[in-house]
Write a protein that holds these residues in place. Structure first.
Motif, mmCIF file in Angstrom:
data_model
loop_
_atom_site.group_PDB
_atom_site.id
_atom_site.type_symbol
_atom_site.label_atom_id
_atom_site.label_comp_id
_atom_site.label_asym_id
_atom_site.label_seq_id
_atom_site.Cartn_x
_atom_site.Cartn_y
_atom_site.Cartn_z
ATOM 1 N N GLN A 36 42.898 52.793 42.075
ATOM 2 C CA GLN A 36 43.555 54.088 41.895
ATOM 3 C C GLN A 36 44.074 54.184 40.465
ATOM 4 O O GLN A 36 45.006 53.488 40.080
ATOM 5 N N GLY A 37 43.423 55.065 39.651
ATOM 6 C CA GLY A 37 43.834 55.244 38.261
ATOM 7 C C GLY A 37 45.079 56.112 38.165
ATOM 8 O O GLY A 37 45.323 56.988 38.986
ATOM 9 N N HIS A 38 45.896 55.872 37.124
ATOM 10 C CA HIS A 38 47.124 56.655 36.944
ATOM 11 C C HIS A 38 47.191 57.221 35.526
ATOM 12 O O HIS A 38 46.413 58.110 35.191
ATOM 13 N N VAL A 39 48.050 56.728 34.655
ATOM 14 C CA VAL A 39 48.373 57.364 33.370
ATOM 15 C C VAL A 39 47.206 57.347 32.383
ATOM 16 O O VAL A 39 46.844 58.374 31.810
ATOM 17 N N SER A 40 46.607 56.212 32.160
ATOM 18 C CA SER A 40 45.556 56.111 31.144
ATOM 19 C C SER A 40 44.340 55.417 31.727
ATOM 20 O O SER A 40 44.439 54.675 32.711
ATOM 21 N N PRO A 41 43.150 55.625 31.119
ATOM 22 C CA PRO A 41 41.950 54.959 31.628
ATOM 23 C C PRO A 41 42.010 53.455 31.376
ATOM 24 O O PRO A 41 42.770 52.982 30.539
ATOM 25 N N ALA A 42 41.191 52.717 32.132
ATOM 26 C CA ALA A 42 41.199 51.254 31.974
ATOM 27 C C ALA A 42 39.849 50.678 32.350
ATOM 28 O O ALA A 42 39.118 51.241 33.173
ATOM 29 N N HIS A 43 39.539 49.545 31.742
ATOM 30 C CA HIS A 43 38.385 48.737 32.151
ATOM 31 C C HIS A 43 38.927 47.646 33.068
ATOM 32 O O HIS A 43 39.872 46.940 32.712
ATOM 33 N N VAL A 44 38.315 47.519 34.234
ATOM 34 C CA VAL A 44 38.795 46.563 35.236
ATOM 35 C C VAL A 44 37.651 45.618 35.588
ATOM 36 O O VAL A 44 36.510 46.046 35.770
ATOM 37 N N HIS A 45 37.965 44.367 35.692
ATOM 38 C CA HIS A 45 36.996 43.334 36.072
ATOM 39 C C HIS A 45 37.384 42.808 37.459
ATOM 40 O O HIS A 45 38.546 42.490 37.707
ATOM 41 N N CYS A 46 36.407 42.705 38.364
ATOM 42 C CA CYS A 46 36.655 42.225 39.737
ATOM 43 C C CYS A 46 35.799 40.990 39.981
ATOM 44 O O CYS A 46 34.621 40.949 39.594
ATOM 45 N N GLN A 84 33.962 30.393 62.035
ATOM 46 C CA GLN A 84 35.400 30.149 61.896
ATOM 47 C C GLN A 84 35.901 30.911 60.672
ATOM 48 O O GLN A 84 35.114 31.264 59.800
ATOM 49 N N PRO A 85 37.188 31.193 60.603
ATOM 50 C CA PRO A 85 37.709 31.972 59.474
ATOM 51 C C PRO A 85 37.449 31.304 58.119
ATOM 52 O O PRO A 85 37.458 30.087 57.997
ATOM 53 N N ILE A 86 37.202 32.142 57.115
ATOM 54 C CA ILE A 86 36.967 31.708 55.738
ATOM 55 C C ILE A 86 38.051 32.351 54.866
ATOM 56 O O ILE A 86 38.300 33.548 54.969
ATOM 57 N N ASP A 87 38.670 31.544 54.005
ATOM 58 C CA ASP A 87 39.704 32.051 53.098
ATOM 59 C C ASP A 87 39.172 32.098 51.674
ATOM 60 O O ASP A 87 38.359 31.262 51.267
ATOM 61 N N GLY A 88 39.644 33.085 50.927
ATOM 62 C CA GLY A 88 39.273 33.215 49.526
ATOM 63 C C GLY A 88 40.174 34.227 48.850
ATOM 64 O O GLY A 88 41.171 34.668 49.424
ATOM 65 N N ARG A 89 39.806 34.589 47.634
ATOM 66 C CA ARG A 89 40.631 35.519 46.870
ATOM 67 C C ARG A 89 39.752 36.578 46.221
ATOM 68 O O ARG A 89 38.642 36.302 45.784
ATOM 69 N N LEU A 90 40.309 37.775 46.164
ATOM 70 C CA LEU A 90 39.715 38.869 45.410
ATOM 71 C C LEU A 90 40.613 39.074 44.195
ATOM 72 O O LEU A 90 41.799 39.362 44.344
ATOM 73 N N GLU A 91 40.066 38.877 42.996
ATOM 74 C CA GLU A 91 40.871 38.948 41.783
ATOM 75 C C GLU A 91 40.489 40.204 41.002
ATOM 76 O O GLU A 91 39.308 40.507 40.813
ATOM 77 N N VAL A 92 41.511 40.932 40.550
ATOM 78 C CA VAL A 92 41.322 42.141 39.742
ATOM 79 C C VAL A 92 42.015 41.887 38.402
ATOM 80 O O VAL A 92 43.195 41.524 38.363
ATOM 81 N N VAL A 93 41.277 42.091 37.297
ATOM 82 C CA VAL A 93 41.777 41.771 35.958
ATOM 83 C C VAL A 93 41.609 42.996 35.063
ATOM 84 O O VAL A 93 40.599 43.700 35.134
ATOM 85 N N THR A 94 42.586 43.246 34.193
ATOM 86 C CA THR A 94 42.489 44.316 33.197
ATOM 87 C C THR A 94 43.139 43.862 31.899
ATOM 88 O O THR A 94 43.739 42.780 31.843
ATOM 89 N N GLY A 95 43.044 44.696 30.857
ATOM 90 C CA GLY A 95 43.648 44.372 29.566
ATOM 91 C C GLY A 95 43.050 43.147 28.931
ATOM 92 O O GLY A 95 43.771 42.346 28.335
ATOM 93 N N TYR A 96 41.729 42.974 29.118
ATOM 94 C CA TYR A 96 41.011 41.818 28.549
ATOM 95 C C TYR A 96 41.636 40.493 28.995
ATOM 96 O O TYR A 96 41.773 39.550 28.221
ATOM 97 N N GLY A 97 42.050 40.460 30.261
ATOM 98 C CA GLY A 97 42.593 39.236 30.836
ATOM 99 C C GLY A 97 44.092 39.113 30.753
ATOM 100 O O GLY A 97 44.659 38.135 31.250
ATOM 101 N N SER A 98 44.757 40.080 30.132
ATOM 102 C CA SER A 98 46.212 39.963 29.982
ATOM 103 C C SER A 98 46.963 40.256 31.276
ATOM 104 O O SER A 98 48.099 39.802 31.450
ATOM 105 N N GLU A 99 46.350 40.987 32.166
ATOM 106 C CA GLU A 99 47.005 41.328 33.442
ATOM 107 C C GLU A 99 46.014 41.091 34.585
ATOM 108 O O GLU A 99 44.851 41.503 34.501
#
Length: 196
Positions: A36-46, A84-99
Protein backbone atom coordinates in the motif's frame (compact mmCIF):
# COMPACT_ATOMS: atom_id res chain seq x y z
CA UNK A 1 -9.27 -21.32 3.25
CA UNK A 2 -9.90 -18.29 1.09
CA UNK A 3 -6.89 -16.61 -0.45
CA UNK A 4 -4.78 -15.05 2.32
CA UNK A 5 -3.69 -11.41 2.15
CA UNK A 6 -1.16 -9.40 4.13
CA UNK A 7 -0.60 -5.64 3.76
CA UNK A 8 2.63 -3.67 4.12
CA UNK A 9 2.33 0.13 4.17
CA UNK A 10 5.07 1.85 2.14
CA UNK A 11 6.20 5.42 2.93
CA UNK A 12 3.44 6.15 5.40
CA UNK A 13 4.57 9.13 7.44
CA UNK A 14 8.09 9.47 5.99
CA UNK A 15 10.25 8.23 3.11
CA UNK A 16 11.63 4.69 3.12
CA UNK A 17 9.24 3.60 5.87
CA UNK A 18 7.69 0.11 5.94
CA UNK A 19 4.90 -0.94 8.32
CA UNK A 20 3.41 -4.44 8.12
CA UNK A 21 -0.24 -4.79 9.13
CA UNK A 22 0.67 -8.16 10.71
CA UNK A 23 3.94 -9.65 11.85
CA UNK A 24 2.90 -13.28 11.41
CA UNK A 25 0.83 -15.19 8.88
CA UNK A 26 -0.51 -18.74 8.67
CA UNK A 27 -1.84 -20.14 5.40
CA UNK A 28 -2.53 -23.37 3.54
CA UNK A 29 -2.31 -21.78 0.09
CA UNK A 30 -1.06 -18.84 -1.92
CA UNK A 31 -0.71 -15.37 -0.38
CA UNK A 32 -1.31 -11.90 -1.80
CA UNK A 33 1.21 -9.39 -0.44
CA UNK A 34 -0.41 -5.96 -0.78
CA UNK A 35 2.06 -3.07 -0.93
CA UNK A 36 0.00 0.00 0.00
CA UNK A 37 1.70 3.18 -1.27
CA UNK A 38 1.32 6.46 0.65
CA UNK A 39 3.21 9.81 0.42
CA UNK A 40 5.92 9.16 -2.17
CA UNK A 41 6.73 6.43 -4.71
CA UNK A 42 9.18 3.68 -3.77
CA UNK A 43 11.10 0.73 -5.16
CA UNK A 44 10.43 -2.35 -3.04
CA UNK A 45 12.30 -5.65 -3.07
CA UNK A 46 10.54 -8.85 -1.86
CA UNK A 47 12.17 -12.18 -1.05
CA UNK A 48 11.50 -15.46 0.73
CA UNK A 49 13.73 -16.90 3.43
CA UNK A 50 13.99 -20.13 5.41
CA UNK A 51 12.15 -23.32 4.53
CA UNK A 52 9.47 -21.20 2.84
CA UNK A 53 11.75 -20.96 -0.21
CA UNK A 54 11.28 -24.70 -0.86
CA UNK A 55 7.51 -24.53 -1.36
CA UNK A 56 6.82 -20.90 -2.33
CA UNK A 57 7.87 -18.52 -5.07
CA UNK A 58 7.53 -14.87 -6.08
CA UNK A 59 7.27 -14.15 -9.81
CA UNK A 60 9.61 -11.15 -9.62
CA UNK A 61 11.44 -9.58 -6.72
CA UNK A 62 11.38 -5.83 -7.50
CA UNK A 63 8.23 -3.69 -7.54
CA UNK A 64 7.50 -0.03 -8.05
CA UNK A 65 4.85 1.28 -5.66
CA UNK A 66 2.92 4.42 -6.65
CA UNK A 67 1.62 6.86 -4.00
CA UNK A 68 -1.95 6.09 -2.87
CA UNK A 69 -2.01 2.87 -4.92
CA UNK A 70 -1.85 -0.82 -4.12
CA UNK A 71 0.64 -3.12 -5.79
CA UNK A 72 -0.19 -6.79 -5.30
CA UNK A 73 2.66 -9.28 -5.13
CA UNK A 74 1.46 -12.87 -5.63
CA UNK A 75 3.30 -15.38 -3.46
CA UNK A 76 2.54 -18.81 -4.91
CA UNK A 77 2.57 -21.51 -2.21
CA UNK A 78 2.39 -25.25 -2.98
CA UNK A 79 1.02 -26.62 0.30
CA UNK A 80 -0.02 -29.90 -1.35
CA UNK A 81 3.57 -31.16 -1.24
CA UNK A 82 3.92 -30.97 2.55
CA UNK A 83 2.56 -33.11 5.34
CA UNK A 84 3.67 -30.95 8.28
CA UNK A 85 3.86 -27.18 8.86
CA UNK A 86 6.74 -25.26 7.24
CA UNK A 87 8.09 -22.01 8.72
CA UNK A 88 9.81 -19.21 6.85
CA UNK A 89 9.91 -15.48 6.34
CA UNK A 90 8.66 -13.02 3.78
CA UNK A 91 11.03 -10.05 3.71
CA UNK A 92 10.16 -6.64 2.23
CA UNK A 93 13.04 -4.16 1.68
CA UNK A 94 13.11 -0.54 0.48
CA UNK A 95 15.50 2.43 0.42
CA UNK A 96 18.27 0.32 -1.14
CA UNK A 97 18.34 -1.90 1.93
CA UNK A 98 18.09 0.83 4.54
CA UNK A 99 14.62 -0.25 5.68
CA UNK A 100 13.24 -3.79 5.87
CA UNK A 101 10.42 -5.70 7.57
CA UNK A 102 9.99 -9.42 8.03
CA UNK A 103 6.71 -11.31 8.22
CA UNK A 104 6.91 -14.78 9.78
CA UNK A 105 4.98 -17.23 7.61
CA UNK A 106 3.77 -20.69 8.59
CA UNK A 107 2.41 -22.89 5.81
CA UNK A 108 0.20 -25.72 7.00
CA UNK A 109 -0.77 -28.71 4.85
CA UNK A 110 -3.89 -28.13 2.81
CA UNK A 111 -6.97 -30.30 3.10
CA UNK A 112 -6.53 -33.75 1.56
CA UNK A 113 -7.60 -34.10 -2.05
CA UNK A 114 -10.88 -35.92 -2.57
CA UNK A 115 -11.10 -38.30 -5.52
CA UNK A 116 -14.55 -38.25 -7.04
CA UNK A 117 -15.56 -41.44 -8.74
CA UNK A 118 -17.67 -41.15 -11.91
CA UNK A 119 -20.10 -43.68 -10.48
CA UNK A 120 -21.27 -41.06 -7.95
CA UNK A 121 -23.04 -39.18 -10.75
CA UNK A 122 -25.19 -42.22 -11.61
CA UNK A 123 -28.38 -42.82 -9.64
CA UNK A 124 -28.47 -45.98 -7.58
CA UNK A 125 -31.29 -48.40 -8.09
CA UNK A 126 -32.79 -50.11 -5.12
CA UNK A 127 -34.80 -53.23 -5.21
CA UNK A 128 -38.29 -52.56 -3.90
CA UNK A 129 -38.87 -53.80 -0.39
CA UNK A 130 -41.26 -56.70 -0.04
CA UNK A 131 -44.60 -55.65 1.35
CA UNK A 132 -46.48 -57.19 4.20
CA UNK A 133 -48.98 -58.68 1.72
CA UNK A 134 -46.19 -60.45 -0.15
CA UNK A 135 -44.82 -61.79 3.15
CA UNK A 136 -48.27 -63.07 4.15
CA UNK A 137 -48.72 -64.77 0.76
CA UNK A 138 -45.30 -66.40 1.06
CA UNK A 139 -46.11 -67.71 4.56
CA UNK A 140 -49.54 -69.00 3.50
CA UNK A 141 -48.01 -70.64 0.43
CA UNK A 142 -45.42 -72.41 2.58
CA UNK A 143 -48.07 -73.66 5.05
CA UNK A 144 -50.80 -74.64 2.56
CA UNK A 145 -48.59 -75.91 -0.25
CA UNK A 146 -50.59 -73.89 -2.82
CA UNK A 147 -49.01 -71.81 -5.55
CA UNK A 148 -49.71 -68.05 -5.62
CA UNK A 149 -51.84 -68.49 -8.77
CA UNK A 150 -53.97 -71.07 -6.95
CA UNK A 151 -54.38 -68.67 -4.05
CA UNK A 152 -55.70 -66.07 -6.51
CA UNK A 153 -58.32 -68.54 -7.76
CA UNK A 154 -59.35 -69.31 -4.17
CA UNK A 155 -59.62 -65.60 -3.40
CA UNK A 156 -61.85 -65.06 -6.45
CA UNK A 157 -64.01 -67.99 -5.36
CA UNK A 158 -64.44 -66.45 -1.89
CA UNK A 159 -65.40 -63.11 -3.49
CA UNK A 160 -67.94 -64.92 -5.73
CA UNK A 161 -69.49 -66.66 -2.69
CA UNK A 162 -69.74 -63.35 -0.79
CA UNK A 163 -71.47 -61.66 -3.75
CA UNK A 164 -73.85 -64.62 -4.26
CA UNK A 165 -74.71 -64.68 -0.56
CA UNK A 166 -75.37 -60.93 -0.49
CA UNK A 167 -77.53 -61.18 -3.61
CA UNK A 168 -79.54 -64.14 -2.25
CA UNK A 169 -80.11 -62.35 1.05
CA UNK A 170 -81.19 -59.15 -0.69
CA UNK A 171 -83.57 -60.71 -3.23
CA UNK A 172 -84.83 -63.52 -0.94
CA UNK A 173 -86.16 -65.72 -3.74
CA UNK A 174 -85.73 -69.44 -4.42
CA UNK A 175 -83.91 -68.72 -7.70
CA UNK A 176 -81.29 -66.52 -5.94
CA UNK A 177 -80.80 -69.25 -3.32
CA UNK A 178 -80.32 -71.86 -6.08
CA UNK A 179 -77.76 -69.53 -7.75
CA UNK A 180 -75.90 -69.29 -4.45
CA UNK A 181 -75.76 -73.06 -4.23
CA UNK A 182 -74.42 -73.34 -7.78
CA UNK A 183 -71.68 -70.78 -7.02
CA UNK A 184 -70.67 -72.61 -3.81
CA UNK A 185 -70.52 -75.98 -5.60
CA UNK A 186 -68.46 -74.43 -8.45
CA UNK A 187 -65.96 -72.90 -6.03
CA UNK A 188 -65.61 -76.17 -4.06
CA UNK A 189 -65.06 -78.17 -7.29
CA UNK A 190 -62.44 -75.64 -8.49
CA UNK A 191 -60.65 -75.81 -5.13
CA UNK A 192 -60.60 -79.61 -5.19
CA UNK A 193 -59.18 -79.59 -8.73
CA UNK A 194 -56.41 -77.22 -7.60
CA UNK A 195 -55.47 -79.32 -4.59
CA UNK A 196 -55.27 -82.63 -6.47
Amino acid sequence: MPRTEVTVHVNRGNADALEPAAGTLETDGSVALRLQGHVSPAHVHCRLDGDLERIASIEQSNYYVEPDAVTTVPVVVDADTIDQPIDGRLEVVTGYGSESVTIDVTVVPGPPAVDIDDSLSEPTRREPDSTALEDAIDQFTAVSGLEPASLAVVALGVVAIVIATTTAATIASPIATAGLGIVVVGVVVAFLLLVW
